[in-house]
Scaffold this motif. Sequence first.
Motif, PDB file in Angstrom:
ATOM      1  N   ILE A  67      -8.429   1.224  12.166  1.00  0.00           N
ATOM      2  CA  ILE A  67      -7.558   0.071  12.387  1.00  0.00           C
ATOM      3  C   ILE A  67      -6.232   0.290  11.662  1.00  0.00           C
ATOM      4  O   ILE A  67      -6.210   0.605  10.462  1.00  0.00           O
ATOM      5  N   LEU A  68      -5.132   0.109  12.381  1.00  0.00           N
ATOM      6  CA  LEU A  68      -3.802   0.264  11.783  1.00  0.00           C
ATOM      7  C   LEU A  68      -3.519  -0.842  10.779  1.00  0.00           C
ATOM      8  O   LEU A  68      -4.032  -1.960  10.899  1.00  0.00           O
ATOM      9  N   LYS A  69      -2.707  -0.522   9.808  1.00  0.00           N
ATOM     10  CA  LYS A  69      -2.226  -1.549   8.888  1.00  0.00           C
ATOM     11  C   LYS A  69      -1.464  -2.612   9.673  1.00  0.00           C
ATOM     12  O   LYS A  69      -0.973  -2.363  10.778  1.00  0.00           O
ATOM     13  N   ARG A  70      -1.344  -3.798   9.096  1.00  0.00           N
ATOM     14  CA  ARG A  70      -0.722  -4.910   9.793  1.00  0.00           C
ATOM     15  C   ARG A  70       0.607  -5.299   9.170  1.00  0.00           C
ATOM     16  O   ARG A  70       0.839  -5.077   7.977  1.00  0.00           O
ATOM     17  N   LEU A  74       2.625  -1.752   7.947  1.00  0.00           N
ATOM     18  CA  LEU A  74       2.639  -0.704   8.961  1.00  0.00           C
ATOM     19  C   LEU A  74       4.073  -0.221   9.156  1.00  0.00           C
ATOM     20  O   LEU A  74       4.894  -0.885   9.789  1.00  0.00           O
ATOM     21  N   ASN A  75       4.378   0.925   8.599  1.00  0.00           N
ATOM     22  CA  ASN A  75       5.729   1.484   8.671  1.00  0.00           C
ATOM     23  C   ASN A  75       5.650   2.839   9.377  1.00  0.00           C
ATOM     24  O   ASN A  75       5.388   3.871   8.770  1.00  0.00           O
ATOM     25  N   LEU A  76       5.868   2.820  10.684  1.00  0.00           N
ATOM     26  CA  LEU A  76       5.723   4.023  11.487  1.00  0.00           C
ATOM     27  C   LEU A  76       6.792   5.065  11.158  1.00  0.00           C
ATOM     28  O   LEU A  76       6.540   6.265  11.221  1.00  0.00           O
ATOM     29  N   GLU A  77       7.979   4.592  10.785  1.00  0.00           N
ATOM     30  CA  GLU A  77       9.088   5.518  10.544  1.00  0.00           C
ATOM     31  C   GLU A  77       8.826   6.433   9.353  1.00  0.00           C
ATOM     32  O   GLU A  77       9.160   7.619   9.378  1.00  0.00           O
ATOM     33  N   HIS A  78       8.245   5.901   8.305  1.00  0.00           N
ATOM     34  CA  HIS A  78       8.079   6.667   7.073  1.00  0.00           C
ATOM     35  C   HIS A  78       6.656   7.211   6.884  1.00  0.00           C
ATOM     36  O   HIS A  78       6.343   7.758   5.828  1.00  0.00           O
ATOM     37  N   ALA A  79       5.805   7.058   7.883  1.00  0.00           N
ATOM     38  CA  ALA A  79       4.426   7.549   7.766  1.00  0.00           C
ATOM     39  C   ALA A  79       4.394   9.067   7.855  1.00  0.00           C
ATOM     40  O   ALA A  79       4.973   9.658   8.767  1.00  0.00           O
ATOM     41  N   SER A  80       3.731   9.701   6.896  1.00  0.00           N
ATOM     42  CA  SER A  80       3.627  11.155   6.902  1.00  0.00           C
ATOM     43  C   SER A  80       2.190  11.633   7.120  1.00  0.00           C
ATOM     44  O   SER A  80       1.962  12.819   7.344  1.00  0.00           O
TER      45      SER A  80
END
Length: 421
Positions: A67-70, A74-80
């Motif tokens: 389950i994705l963070k909410r 949930l920061n898609l840009e900075h996810a590594s």
Amino acid sequence: MALAKKPVTGMKDITPQEMQIREYVMNQIKETYKSFGFSQIETPCVEHIENLTSKQGGDNEKLIFKILKRGEKLNLEHASSEKDLVDSGLRYDLTLPLSRYYSNHAASLPNPFKALQMGSVWRADRPQKGRFRQFVQCDIDILGDATSLAEIELILATATALGRICPDNGFTVRINDRGILRGMALHCGFPEDSMEQVFIILDKMDKIGLEGVERELLEAGYAKASVTAYLELLKNVNKDATGVRALGEQLSDVLPVEISRNLAHIMDTVAEVAEARFGLEFDPTLVRGMSYYTGTIFEVSMKGFGGSVAGGGRYDKMIGRFTGIETPACGFSIGFERIVTILLDNGFTVPGATGKKAFLFEKGMDSGVLAGIIREAMQERSRGVQVLVAQMNKNKRFQKEQLSREGYTEFKEFYRKSLKN
């Protein structure tokens, strides 16, 4: 674009006819388990991702619905990495959530604690007959009891439930111990650090047979003398409690004698006091894939169904992962969906189900007359009768056929003309 009508792959819609059977099975299991002193609890369907991926769930950890963070987390840009995106997942079984639950509430629970759980779990598995990606598990567990009484009670409760639900489907409880598995392998000369690989190959016995196990062990590089001795040991073991004791004596160089004596004691006691009629046998090839099992393991096979319909075992180290203190734990899980599949395939009908009535009235019925029909239905309902009140369709015959499939056995029809007279 039209919305999709079919359920997501691996999930299923449940018809009223199947739902009636599911409720019956669930009630039979629940009431049987409660009669053995188990207390029902409930845990959330969502668990912390670090719990689900703690290397205790075996291959199930590869099948997690994550389950994705909410919201702002949930920061898609900075996810590594995945850790930046995921913080929880749907539970893949009920055992790990129970261990977390017990660790959190142990101070307020009786000791030992006999827990009953019934609920859905999710695995991103390959769907097949009797296997879905969302399915119900029915678990009983005994926490805090290190004695063989835990295994005896679990086997008796599960066998009693299955005997009441499927009295005409013969079933067999197969039992083993992880200590005996290890002792057999060591006795035959397999290296200490190869145990898990040997067990993984042995676990394929029901699919590839003895010859397949032999071939894979040799291909894995193990000594032919060890493989030959191992297969001879497997073939010549008697499957009753006497055979377990004899095997224990044979393995006395590598196996503590209390392990085989304990297993034989469990088998003797269950055979002596069981209410249901079923087979009970020692199976030296039984492995159970879950890595958290530490001692006794068991499975139930049923006539006419490939694979097991229930399984479990002792997992004395799992709760310690939460608390730092090892706590004895043992559980048994019924494969609810598989039992329901067997009953559906056999054309099962719920025994003792009371007949249901349908009051069908003609379209355009006067409101005052309709109130009288509903009043009559309410009187029937007050006496415990299940009554459906519905407007009559144009194709009345087809409507009644559909209702008959849902268990309606009595029909009363109301027409405007006859009511006026």
